[in-house]
Write a protein that holds these residues in place. Structure first.
Motif, PDB file in Angstrom:
ATOM      1  N   ASN A   3      56.222  12.710 133.357  1.00  0.00           N
ATOM      2  CA  ASN A   3      56.145  11.310 133.754  1.00  0.00           C
ATOM      3  C   ASN A   3      56.125  11.213 135.267  1.00  0.00           C
ATOM      4  OD1 ASN A   3      56.245   8.599 134.050  1.00  0.00           O
ATOM      5  ND2 ASN A   3      58.278   8.311 133.169  1.00  0.00           N
ATOM      6  N   TYR A   4      54.926  11.212 135.832  1.00  0.00           N
ATOM      7  CA  TYR A   4      54.793  11.163 137.285  1.00  0.00           C
ATOM      8  C   TYR A   4      55.159   9.781 137.822  1.00  0.00           C
ATOM      9  CZ  TYR A   4      52.100  15.437 136.608  1.00  0.00           C
ATOM     10  OH  TYR A   4      51.696  16.701 136.251  1.00  0.00           O
ATOM     11  N   LEU A   5      55.026   8.756 136.968  1.00  0.00           N
ATOM     12  CA  LEU A   5      55.259   7.413 137.451  1.00  0.00           C
ATOM     13  C   LEU A   5      56.721   7.196 137.847  1.00  0.00           C
ATOM     14  CD1 LEU A   5      53.101   5.351 134.924  1.00  0.00           C
ATOM     15  CD2 LEU A   5      52.573   5.892 137.301  1.00  0.00           C
ATOM     16  N   SER A   6      57.654   7.972 137.244  1.00  0.00           N
ATOM     17  CA  SER A   6      59.065   7.772 137.538  1.00  0.00           C
ATOM     18  C   SER A   6      59.384   8.086 138.989  1.00  0.00           C
ATOM     19  CB  SER A   6      59.919   8.643 136.615  1.00  0.00           C
ATOM     20  OG  SER A   6      59.632  10.018 136.839  1.00  0.00           O
ATOM     21  N   SER A   7      58.659   8.997 139.608  1.00  0.00           N
ATOM     22  CA  SER A   7      58.907   9.351 140.990  1.00  0.00           C
ATOM     23  C   SER A   7      57.753   8.952 141.896  1.00  0.00           C
ATOM     24  CB  SER A   7      59.171  10.860 141.112  1.00  0.00           C
ATOM     25  OG  SER A   7      58.148  11.597 140.476  1.00  0.00           O
ATOM     26  N   SER A   8      56.680   8.481 141.309  1.00  0.00           N
ATOM     27  CA  SER A   8      55.552   7.885 142.020  1.00  0.00           C
ATOM     28  C   SER A   8      55.008   8.732 143.171  1.00  0.00           C
ATOM     29  CB  SER A   8      55.938   6.500 142.549  1.00  0.00           C
ATOM     30  OG  SER A   8      56.320   5.654 141.499  1.00  0.00           O
ATOM     31  N   THR A  10      52.209  10.015 145.656  1.00  0.00           N
ATOM     32  CA  THR A  10      51.051   9.295 146.168  1.00  0.00           C
ATOM     33  C   THR A  10      49.876  10.209 146.484  1.00  0.00           C
ATOM     34  OG1 THR A  10      51.925   9.424 148.417  1.00  0.00           O
ATOM     35  CG2 THR A  10      52.496   7.474 147.127  1.00  0.00           C
ATOM     36  N   MET A  88      43.861   7.513 142.830  1.00  0.00           N
ATOM     37  CA  MET A  88      44.749   7.247 143.965  1.00  0.00           C
ATOM     38  C   MET A  88      44.514   8.235 145.102  1.00  0.00           C
ATOM     39  SD  MET A  88      48.370   6.399 142.080  1.00  0.00           S
ATOM     40  CE  MET A  88      49.197   6.233 143.671  1.00  0.00           C
ATOM     41  N   SER A 117      45.751   6.562 138.707  1.00  0.00           N
ATOM     42  CA  SER A 117      46.709   5.469 138.857  1.00  0.00           C
ATOM     43  C   SER A 117      47.756   5.451 137.762  1.00  0.00           C
ATOM     44  CB  SER A 117      45.967   4.130 138.895  1.00  0.00           C
ATOM     45  OG  SER A 117      45.171   3.961 137.729  1.00  0.00           O
ATOM     46  N   ASP A 118      47.484   6.099 136.611  1.00  0.00           N
ATOM     47  CA  ASP A 118      48.491   6.170 135.550  1.00  0.00           C
ATOM     48  C   ASP A 118      49.423   7.368 135.709  1.00  0.00           C
ATOM     49  OD1 ASP A 118      46.885   8.284 134.839  1.00  0.00           O
ATOM     50  OD2 ASP A 118      46.384   7.533 132.834  1.00  0.00           O
ATOM     51  N   GLY A 119      49.276   8.096 136.810  1.00  0.00           N
ATOM     52  CA  GLY A 119      50.136   9.236 137.102  1.00  0.00           C
ATOM     53  C   GLY A 119      49.592  10.568 136.648  1.00  0.00           C
ATOM     54  N   ASN A 251      47.256  -3.033 141.329  1.00  0.00           N
ATOM     55  CA  ASN A 251      48.357  -2.925 142.297  1.00  0.00           C
ATOM     56  C   ASN A 251      47.998  -3.572 143.636  1.00  0.00           C
ATOM     57  OD1 ASN A 251      46.474  -1.126 143.301  1.00  0.00           O
ATOM     58  ND2 ASN A 251      48.013   0.359 143.955  1.00  0.00           N
TER      59      ASN A 251
END
Length: 260
Positions: A3-8, A10, A88, A117-119, A251
């Motif tokens: 889950n890359y989105l948890s730590s975002s 860039t 991204m 963008s979804d990680g 976003n």
């Protein structure tokens, strides 16, 4: 899948560094190793000399660095990644995979890796045609790479240029939009465009956006640069015109980050 989105993260480098160990091994088992350069530069230098390759460097605004390419197909894919608002960040030849196949150590260098963008991480092998499919040894290697990526929760794709009319139209549009990537804009431009979209229920024309930005010709160029900056989406399935539909990227509220 991680889950890359948890730590975002860039950037592609940040996303990879978060799953790689100091020795290059990866979480989930001793099935292989990822080798990256310390400063994030391409791991394989472009080779010129006697190699009959179209070589060059593409200055990416999105990735904020130059991207070496070994073919026009790679350059075209970089253009697509520059414009695609689902991307991204992307990197040329960002790492080397090392793994065992048939009892032998094999290595693989991706042509491109993208942070979506979804990680997700999208690992890309770029080909000019399908001749590689007749090489059983090479095909087995690519399948091993696909399995490696699957275990990491990554995507792996082989990209071959399409020859359809629709693909040609999109290619021309992408080429036009990326050519405006260096056009300057700031937060005030983003505010004007997004405010217009809000008043128009999230959908308007490129001509209206350009007018809101103050000048029709310059406004269109700014809008295209804002697509590279992941603020606006301009439809690419039909030739770009004043009537092209424009929407906001999901976003786009964080447009201060995108303005340059």
């Amino acid at each position: 899948m991680p889950n890359y989105l948890s730590s975002s993260p860039t950037t592609v480098s940040e996303a990879i560094e978060r799953i790689a160990q100091p020795d290059g091994s990866v979480a989930g088992g001793p099935f292989g190793r990822i080798v990256m350069t310390p400063d994030g530069r391409p791991i394989r230098s472009i080779i010129t000399g006697r190699r009959r390759l179209v070589t060059g460097s593409y200055a990416s605004r999105k990735a904020r660095r130059a991207m070496p390419h070994e073919s026009m197909n790679e350059l075209s894919f970089f253009h697509e990644s520059e414009v695609d608002t689902c991307v991204m960040d992307y990197r040329a030849q960002p790492f080397r995979l090392e793994f065992i196949l048939g009892g032998q150590l094999r290595t693989y260098i991706a042509d491109c890796a993208r942070l979506l963008s979804d990680g997700a991480i999208d690992v890309i092998e770029i080909k000019g045609d399908y001749r590689h499919a007749s090489d059983e040894r090479y095909t087995a290697k690519l399948e091993a790479v696909r399995e490696f990526c699957y275990r990491l929760g990554w995507l792996f794709r082989i990209v071959v240029p399409e020859k359809t009319v629709a693909a040609r139209i999109r290619h021309a549009n992408v080429h036009l939009v990326q050519s405006k990537r260096t056009v300057s804009y700031d937060a005030s431009h983003c505010y004007l465009a997004l405010n217009l979209l809000q008043r128009e229920n999230g959908d308007t024309t490129l001509a209206q956006i350009a007018q809101a930005l103050g000048d029709s010709r310059a406004g269109m160029s700014i809008a295209m640069a804002m697509m590279v900056g992941r603020v606006l989406n301009i439809e690419l399935d039909r030739p770009i015109s004043a009537n092209s539909r424009v929407t906001a990227v999901d976003n786009a509220g964080s447009y201060e980050r995108a303005a340059q």
